[in-house]
Every structure is written in C-alpha cells, then in structure tokens.
Design a protein around this motif. Structure first.
Motif: not given
Length: 358
Positions: A12-29, A344-355
């Motif tokens: 789920q964390w990885v999916k949120r990262i790729y959502d934030a890059y701009g990939f579609s929900e399906n592609d991120s999954a 964690a650094e990637i998530s912070e750059q993309l403004h994704i909470p990850y804890q």
C-alpha cells in the motif's frame, strides 16, 4: 540485516508513492504488486530496494509517467512493442499479457520490446504465463555491466533470463542474470555493510574486488568503472565464455529483435531505453498439458530425492522462492534500514505520510 514489515502495508505504501508521481490508480497497483511480490519471493535486490533508482529516473524524465506502450509490428504469433520510456513493470506486464493472449489463440506468443525501463524480477513475467498453464520466458538487457571474456570494459548488460513452467507443488521457476550476480545484489551487500563473498566483479585495474561499496560506486558511474564478470568468471578456465555467450543470446532476443538500444550504448549520454523479450507457449501444442506438467513434477521430485551432500538439501529452481513467499506473506518481508530511509525520503518529497506503514 534489516527488519520484517507487513507485506500488505508495504504494498500500500508503494502504491501511494506511485499515485503521487501521477500514475493512474490501476497502474500504481500493478507497479506496487510487481515490486513487492519480488520481495515476497526473497529477491530483495529487485524489490523495494529499487525504489530510489526509479525515483531518480522519474525525476530525470527517463521514466515517463504518462507513457502509453504502442504495438508497432504484429502478427498472429508475434509483436514488437515500443514502451515509449514507460515504467518497466507496466510495459513488461502489457507485453507478457499480449504474448499470453496470442498463445491462447495461436499456441505461441512472442513479444519483443524496445524503449522500456528496468522491469524488476524477470521471473515475475515468466510466471505470469505458467500461472495460466503455459511455458513462460522473460529476458531483458540492461545498462552495460558484463565484461566479455578477455575484454577490459563492459559491453553487455547483466541480461537475465527467466523460464517458468507449471509443476507441482509449485511452478518450476528459473531466473538468473548472465553475470555471476545482478548489480542489485551488490547494492544489497553494500547497504548491509557486507563484503562480497565471491569473484563477482572487477575494479578499475581489472582486478577482482570484494569491496561492495566500492563496486556499487564504480558500477553506478557513467561510464562504468570496472565491470561484472559473466557466469563462469574471468577467462575460459571455469567456462566464463558460456556466461558471455548466454548474455549475447539475451542481447539478440531483446535489443536486436526489437531494434532497440544495445546495452553497450545505455547508461550514459542521451541513449535511453531498455529492451525485453517475452514468450508464452501453450502446452496443448505438445499433448495433454496435465500429463506434461505431471512428467515435469515427477522428474523434479526425483532430483530433490537424490543423495545429498552431508548437511545439505537439494533444491529445484523455484523451491526457495516458493518457501520465501509463504514465509514472508505470513511473517513480513525483509527490508534493510537504508532502503526504508530511502522510501521515507521519497515519501517526504511527495508529501506522503508513511509512519502508519512501519
């Protein structure tokens, strides 16, 4: 060595990262499933460990978030796909699904790909076919790492080849680089502060080095400093020319058939885009699929039951991956601290909470 983390949470964390890059929900999954499944199989070199590399490539424009793979040449049994610099997992998944569709219609499907990116674990795509009851083959070239026999600089990639076929209790799955190991394994050793245990690569003086951090730095340079040895090692005494030859075969199946870029021309300058090769073969071409699969299962079991060296167990390709899959699905995937920090650094750059995923 790292800690265990819940597979579903990391996916789920990885999916949120790729959502934030701009990939579609399906592609991120799709991307998240491919990357984290690799960790489930115990192939830590090609799972979440690779997120930092993908992040650099996305930010540099080498991976195009909005790329749409395009079929540019097609017959009932074959196709050439242009990935247009898309995410490797997406391009490769589309290519293997196309190969499977052609095999369902015509008995065999062969798809060669150009202008793609690193696609993770080669065996993931071969297994897509065996999960459908078919033989699956997957191969890719890469940036230049392999030093041909008696050469002093790299020309070919690590050029892995994977083969999978239905069997019991699980599919036969062979997946291996044509270099002694993949670069990812050296990266894992460097992250864990471990010394390379074998003759895997040479340094700037063409001497075998076991300094994982030095090798990682040298092999990440452009152009490469030193290089990796083919299966069989330096020279011909232990069959290094065989690993070199297998790497050449993969290069032919990938970059030559697709008319993509050679490994030798990648990794520096403006030449970008990895090439892949996929094949799906319907077992009905050879008789009753159940009988063929049973014959394979019986043969593999005979090998497992051969007399073994004292204290050792005989494994068939795919056994360790199947065991790792069951263990890690239940007990969590293993991630080293440096990789968690990178995520964690990637998530912070993309403004994704990850804890919540840790």
């Amino acid at each position: 060595m790292g800690k265990r983390y819940d597979y579903q949470a990391i996916k789920q964390w990885v999916k949120r990262i790729y959502d934030a890059y701009g990939f579609s929900e399906n592609d991120s999954a799709i991307i998240a499933r491919s990357i984290t499944a690799t960790d489930l199989y115990g192939i830590e070199s090609h799972g979440v460990q690779r997120l930092a590399m993908y992040d650099r490539k996305i930010n540099a424009g080498d991976i195009k978030v909005d790329a749409v793979p395009e079929v540019i040449c097609e017959t009932p049994v074959s196709a050439v796909l242009d990935g247009h610099k898309g995410m490797g997992q997406l391009v490769a998944g589309k290519a293997m699904r196309l190969a499977i569709e052609k095999a369902e219609q015509s008995g065999v499907g062969i798809v060669s790909v150009r202008h793609s990116n690193h696609y993770g674990m080669a065996g993931y795509y071969a297994k897509m076919a065996s999960d459908k009851g078919m033989v699956g083959i997957s191969a890719t070239n890469s940036n230049p790492f392999l030093i041909p026999t008696y050469a002093t600089q790299p020309f070919l990639g690590s050029n892995p080849l994977a083969f999978s076929m239905p069997a019991q209790p699980h599919s036969f799955l062979f997946d291996a680089a044509t270099t002694v190991v993949s670069l990812g394994k050296i990266e894992v050793y460097a992250k864990r502060g471990k010394t390379v245990p074998g003759a895997w690569a040479v340094d700037e003086s063409n001497e075998i080095s076991k300094d994982a951090k030095k090798l990682r730095k040298n092999l990440s340079a452009a152009p490469k400093i030193g290089g990796m040895l083919p299966v069989g090692g330096k020279g011909e005494k232990n069959g290094g020319y065989k690993g070199f030859g297998n790497a050449l075969i993969v290069e032919i199946l990938t970059s030559i058939l697709s008319q993509g870029h050679l490994s030798a021309d990648l990794g520096s300058g403006t030449v970008k885009g990895i090439s892949h090769f996929f094949t799906a073969i319907d077992l009905h071409l050879f008789g009753d699929p159940g009988e063929i699969s049973e014959s394979l299962s019986v043969m593999l079991e005979r090998i497992r039951n051969l007399p073994a060296e004292t204290g050792e167990k005989i494994y068939i390709h795919g056994d360790k991956e199947a065991a790792a899959f069951e263990d890690r699905l239940k007990n969590g995937i293993l991630i080293d601290s440096e990789t968690v920090k990178e995520m964690a650094e990637i998530s912070e750059q993309l403004h994704i909470p990850y804890q919540m995923y840790l």
